[in-house]
Design an enzyme around this catalytic site. Structure first.
Site, PDB file in Angstrom:
ATOM      1  N   LYS A 256      42.011  61.802 -30.867  1.00 15.19           N
ATOM      2  CA  LYS A 256      42.130  63.384 -31.085  1.00 15.19           C
ATOM      3  C   LYS A 256      43.341  63.512 -32.147  1.00 15.19           C
ATOM      4  O   LYS A 256      44.206  62.568 -32.175  1.00 15.19           O
ATOM      5  CB  LYS A 256      42.135  64.190 -30.276  1.00 15.19           C
ATOM      6  CG  LYS A 256      43.309  64.028 -29.173  1.00 15.19           C
ATOM      7  CD  LYS A 256      43.426  65.098 -28.011  1.00 15.19           C
ATOM      8  CE  LYS A 256      44.583  64.677 -26.984  1.00 15.19           C
ATOM      9  NZ  LYS A 256      44.387  65.307 -25.878  1.00 15.19           N
TER      10      LYS A 256
ATOM     11  N   ARG B 137      42.963  74.731 -17.325  1.00 11.22           N
ATOM     12  CA  ARG B 137      42.775  75.012 -18.548  1.00 11.22           C
ATOM     13  C   ARG B 137      41.133  75.146 -18.651  1.00 11.22           C
ATOM     14  O   ARG B 137      40.662  76.057 -18.949  1.00 11.22           O
ATOM     15  CB  ARG B 137      43.285  73.739 -19.627  1.00 11.22           C
ATOM     16  CG  ARG B 137      44.816  73.763 -19.583  1.00 11.22           C
ATOM     17  CD  ARG B 137      45.242  72.830 -20.595  1.00 11.22           C
ATOM     18  NE  ARG B 137      44.507  71.691 -20.825  1.00 11.22           N
ATOM     19  CZ  ARG B 137      45.151  70.534 -21.321  1.00 11.22           C
ATOM     20  NH1 ARG B 137      46.229  70.753 -22.332  1.00 11.22           N
ATOM     21  NH2 ARG B 137      44.352  69.558 -21.297  1.00 11.22           N
TER      22      ARG B 137
ATOM     23  N   TYR C 186      73.298  72.773 -44.315  1.00  9.58           N
ATOM     24  CA  TYR C 186      73.123  74.193 -44.108  1.00  9.58           C
ATOM     25  C   TYR C 186      73.880  74.566 -42.925  1.00  9.58           C
ATOM     26  O   TYR C 186      73.966  74.075 -41.789  1.00  9.58           O
ATOM     27  CB  TYR C 186      71.804  74.636 -43.883  1.00  9.58           C
ATOM     28  CG  TYR C 186      70.979  74.550 -45.513  1.00  9.58           C
ATOM     29  CD1 TYR C 186      71.403  75.344 -46.211  1.00  9.58           C
ATOM     30  CD2 TYR C 186      69.971  73.882 -45.726  1.00  9.58           C
ATOM     31  CE1 TYR C 186      70.617  75.487 -47.496  1.00  9.58           C
ATOM     32  CE2 TYR C 186      69.305  73.636 -46.625  1.00  9.58           C
ATOM     33  CZ  TYR C 186      69.731  74.771 -47.639  1.00  9.58           C
ATOM     34  OH  TYR C 186      68.886  74.637 -48.908  1.00  9.58           O
TER      35      TYR C 186
ATOM     36  N   MET D  27      64.928  70.701 -45.569  1.00  9.62           N
ATOM     37  CA  MET D  27      63.869  70.427 -45.873  1.00  9.62           C
ATOM     38  C   MET D  27      63.421  69.111 -46.352  1.00  9.62           C
ATOM     39  O   MET D  27      62.217  68.452 -45.830  1.00  9.62           O
ATOM     40  CB  MET D  27      63.241  71.410 -46.773  1.00  9.62           C
ATOM     41  CG  MET D  27      61.630  71.481 -46.931  1.00  9.62           C
ATOM     42  SD  MET D  27      61.176  72.715 -48.408  1.00  9.62           S
ATOM     43  CE  MET D  27      61.189  74.089 -47.566  1.00  9.62           C
TER      44      MET D  27
HETATM   45  C1  LIG Z   1      44.539  64.360 -24.982  1.00 18.25           C
HETATM   46  C2  LIG Z   1      43.765  63.819 -23.786  1.00 18.25           C
HETATM   47  C3  LIG Z   1      44.050  62.736 -22.896  1.00 18.25           C
HETATM   48  C4  LIG Z   1      44.944  61.632 -23.316  1.00 18.25           C
HETATM   49  O1  LIG Z   1      46.290  62.081 -22.974  1.00 18.25           O
HETATM   50  P1  LIG Z   1      47.693  60.998 -23.051  1.00 18.25           P
HETATM   51  O2  LIG Z   1      48.695  61.870 -22.326  1.00 18.25           O
HETATM   52  O3  LIG Z   1      47.761  61.012 -24.551  1.00 18.25           O
HETATM   53  O4  LIG Z   1      47.087  59.622 -22.726  1.00 18.25           O
HETATM   54  C5  LIG Z   1      43.217  62.416 -21.795  1.00 18.25           C
HETATM   55  N1  LIG Z   1      42.386  63.267 -21.610  1.00 18.25           N
HETATM   56  C6  LIG Z   1      42.117  64.573 -22.092  1.00 18.25           C
HETATM   57  C7  LIG Z   1      41.093  65.149 -21.642  1.00 18.25           C
HETATM   58  C8  LIG Z   1      42.845  64.796 -23.228  1.00 18.25           C
HETATM   59  O5  LIG Z   1      42.674  66.009 -23.857  1.00 18.25           O
END
Ligand SMILES: *Cc1c(COP(=O)(O)O)cnc(C)c1O
Length: 366
Positions: A35, A130, A258, A306
């Site tokens: 992802k 969630r 800065y 930046m």
């Molecule tokens: C992102 C995600 C993972 C992977 O998590 P990591 O901590 O990066 O291994 C696994 N399961 C779900 C449902 C996720 O959203």
């Protein structure tokens, strides 16, 4: 000449890290979680290193299409399932497996006209709060899915909130694991519960049928600083590097950058590095954040701006204009700077830094 910053992706490190997931869970299959554009590494580049995975897990349908365009014919799992009814058409066409975490997604499936049998993973909310059905609603949701002609196979999944640590002083997965096992007892279907942290820290209890290896695939450590990449034998899949484009000689009392956030207390040589927050380097990294110059470890000085940051060259007399800078990842002469250390210094986690590399940074294979 282009600005000297670049981001390198190490395919062999990805392959090594995937092997680590397999070694931790030898009887499970491995979803490589790709992802967020493979945690900032780029789906296409990450695929080169992770093609030995059993499947790929992600969120965006567009990313699933990119994987199919690479000719990946194996499993792809949509971790959040579909977002609207017509997404199911793409699932049918691209043969995507999808998670089902709410009643609305079951309603959409029930109305979906398909000749392709759908494979779903029913998600339990075992305490993260969630996504997913509560333990009280889970079995009814399973029964609804079982009755649908659109659904061919039902897997079972949940996600841990504290696999990287303790929770209220005790084992961070115990309460969720107990909830999952109680609710799914006797139900048919493949199970997937482990993220990287669970795969590394609790392999025996969480491997199940599939593990979901995200951050560990990229060489990031889910439980840093309790453990580091060397402890888990993970290799960085991303290097962010640049060069020193100017050198400043500071006298005691001089400040840099800065807000004059750093004041020299002695004669100080500072290298100005072509990397800033517009490249994805964290602006909140304070003076003292580790950085490699010609493979040697030193510290940043003052505020990140930046397009630039300063690095202390006072103890590196051989370094100066044009020196190679490693912001994180693999440096010259076998040197290495874990992304987790930079993240910790900036008050964040390696995940965020990987995902934050901006489009102006050229990316190439190492
Ligand atoms: C992102 C995600 C993972 C992977 O998590 P990591 O901590 O990066 O291994 C696994 N399961 C779900 C449902 C996720 O959203």
């Amino acid at each position: 000449m282009p600005r000297p910053i670049e981001c390198l992706i190490h395919a062999e490190a990805l392959a090594h890290n995937l092997g680590r997931a397999r070694a931790q869970a030898p009887n499970a299959r491995v979803w490589a979680v790709v992802k967020a554009n493979a945690y900032g590494h780029g789906i296409e580049r990450a695929f080169e290193g992770l093609r030995a995975a059993d499947g790929f897990a992600l969120l965006d349908l567009a990313e699933a299409e990119r994987l199919r365009a690479l000719d990946w014919r194996g499993p792809i799992l949509l971790l959040e399932g579909v977002f609207e009814p017509r997404d199911l058409e793409l699932c049918s066409r691209l043969k995507l497996w999808h998670s089902v975490h709410c009643e609305e997604q079951i309603d959409w499936l029930a109305m979906h006209k398909t000749h392709e049998p759908h494979r779903v993973f029913l998600k339990l909310n075992s305490g993260m709060n969630r996504l997913g059905f509560t333990p009280a609603a889970f079995r009814a949701a399973y029964a609804r899915l079982e009755a649908l002609p659109q659904v061919d196979e039902i897997g079972l999944m949940t996600h841990f909130s504290d696999a990287d640590s303790l929770r209220q002083g005790v084992d961070g997965i115990a309460h969720q694991l107990a909830a999952f096992e109680a609710v799914t007892e006797g139900l048919a279907g493949e199970r997937t519960i482990a993220n990287s942290a669970a795969t590394l820290r609790h392999p025996g209890r969480t491997a199940a049928d599939w593990v979901r290896a995200g951050i560990m695939s990229y060489g990031g450590v889910p439980d840093f600083p309790e453990h580091d990449a060397a402890y888990w034998d993970l290799k960085p899949a991303m290097t962010l590097r640049s060069k020193v484009i100017a050198v400043q000689q500071m006298q005691p009392g001089d400040t840099i950058g800065y807000g004059s956030a750093f004041t020299a207390d002695k004669v100080t040589r500072a290298g100005i590095v072509a990397c800033g927050y517009a490249d994805g380097y964290p602006r909140h990294a304070p003076t003292g954040t580790p950085i490699l110059i010609d493979g040697k470890r030193t510290r940043t000085l003052g505020r990140v701006s930046m397009d630039m940051i300063a690095a202390d060259l006072s103890d590196l007399p051989a370094s100066g204009f044009g020196s190679e800078v490693t912001l994180w990842g693999e440096g010259p002469h076998g040197s290495r700077l874990p992304i987790d250390e930079v993240a910790q210094s900036a008050g964040t986690i390696g995940y965020e830094l990987m995902c934050a590399i901006t489009p102006r940074v050229p990316v190439r294979n190492a």
